[in-house]
Design an enzyme around this catalytic site. Structure first.
Site, PDB file in Angstrom:
ATOM      1  N   GLY A  28      -9.380  21.866  40.558  1.00  0.00           N
ATOM      2  CA  GLY A  28      -8.574  21.947  39.556  1.00  0.00           C
ATOM      3  C   GLY A  28      -7.422  23.501  39.687  1.00  0.00           C
ATOM      4  N   ALA A  85       1.076  23.848  44.690  1.00  0.00           N
ATOM      5  CA  ALA A  85       2.675  22.787  45.698  1.00  0.00           C
ATOM      6  C   ALA A  85       1.011  22.729  47.339  1.00  0.00           C
ATOM      7  CB  ALA A  85       2.874  23.376  45.859  1.00  0.00           C
ATOM      8  N   GLY A  86       0.287  23.645  47.295  1.00  0.00           N
ATOM      9  CA  GLY A  86      -1.042  23.405  48.581  1.00  0.00           C
ATOM     10  C   GLY A  86      -1.775  22.487  48.070  1.00  0.00           C
ATOM     11  N   HIS A  87      -1.987  22.049  46.831  1.00  0.00           N
ATOM     12  CA  HIS A  87      -2.740  20.712  46.794  1.00  0.00           C
ATOM     13  C   HIS A  87      -2.554  19.461  46.756  1.00  0.00           C
ATOM     14  CE1 HIS A  87      -4.929  23.409  44.082  1.00  0.00           C
ATOM     15  NE2 HIS A  87      -5.779  23.461  44.869  1.00  0.00           N
TER      16      HIS A  87
END
Ligand code: PAF
Length: 278
Positions: A27, A31-33
């Site tokens: 969670g 932006a990476g996720h």
């Protein structure tokens, strides 16, 4: 987008799915996720994202209690990114009985991040295997920032014959180069300004390696000294084989420079792949 919190409902919902791409997360999505979710979209018809802060991978004095939990904002981002299912189990759902059976990761798990976080990768490998068994994806997507984690997950899949293809997502960076991380939110404004130096230090090592320098331990020490001079507490800077994660030798071509260092209480990690000059 379906939000599901029990394994039973998840299994029911996924029963007929033949093309599941899975992104496990803790969670506090950035932006990476979202990049990983987009990659998953390209590799599966049904994109499943899990949000679970896994106690098993935190040491006794680490940030489990303070780890940012931002479920509402995470769900809004996942909806926009086109996730089909978000799995948000509570701790009892993942660990209904004490987890006395764990996955023993390969010895590399005791080096690099594992040297200062004993048992961390046992916790990661164990929850990853459990989540894989719950979701049963054909594809799972992990970020390259946690390069050692990615390596251990690949070994988990390879050595335990899991029928899952692991896809690696590139690290997404802030404009100043700092790798996006949920832990960046812990930094005060001064620390935030300083934080990009970790990436820059790794870039310096990459530049030296690519221009033909081969004294890896000298390059590592220089980078460590540079960071210490700027107030960092350095866990490690290490040049490794990108394929085995063993310390780089003169025979290696595909390399990765990994680093972990602390700004105050905040531990940041980063990694950069590079090729040795031939
Ligand atoms: O990288 C992470 O967020 C976690 O280590 C993972 C893979 C979701 C396991 O808890």
């Amino acid at each position: 987008m379906h939000i599901i919190s029990t394994v039973a409902e998840l299994r029911q919902r996924l029963k007929k799915q033949k093309s599941i791409a899975f992104v496990p997360t803790m969670g506090n999505l950035h932006a990476g996720h979202i990049h990983l979710v987009e990659l998953a979209r390209q590799h599966g018809q049904c994109v499943v994202v899990s949000i679970f802060v896994n106690p098993l991978q935190f040491g006794a004095h680490e940030d489990l209690a303070s780890y940012p939990r931002t479920l509402e904002a995470d769900l809004a981002k996942l909806k926009l990114a086109g996730a089909d299912i978000v799995f948000t189990p509570n701790e009892h759902e993942i660990y209904p009985v004490p987890q006395t059976l764990t996955v023993e990761p390969p010895a590399i798990a005791n080096e690099l991040c594992g040297a200062s976080r004993p048992d961390h990768f046992r916790g990661v490998a164990t929850v990853a295997l459990k989540l894989f068994n719950m979701v049963q994806p054909q594809v799972a997507v992990f970020g390259k920032k946690d390069f050692q984690q990615l390596f251990i997950i690949r070994e988990l899949v390879r050595q335990l014959n899991l029928p899952i293809e692991i896809i690696a997502g590139e690290t997404v960076r802030e404009p100043d180069g700092l790798a996006m991380s949920s832990r960046n939110g812990y930094l005060n404004p001064l620390q935030r300004m300083e934080a990009q130096r970790l990436h820059r230090a790794l870039q310096q090592v990459v530049k030296a390696v690519e221009s033909g320098q081969r004294d890896f331990s000298a390059l590592e020490s220089q980078a460590v000294q540079h960071l210490i001079q700027h107030g960092w507490v350095v866990d490690y800077i290490s040049v490794r084989s990108a394929t085995s994660l063993a310390p780089a030798t003169l025979d290696d071509h595909d390399l990765v420079v990994l680093g972990a260092a602390r700004q105050g209480q905040t531990r940041l990690i980063d990694s950069l792949e590079c090729c040795a000059a031939t």
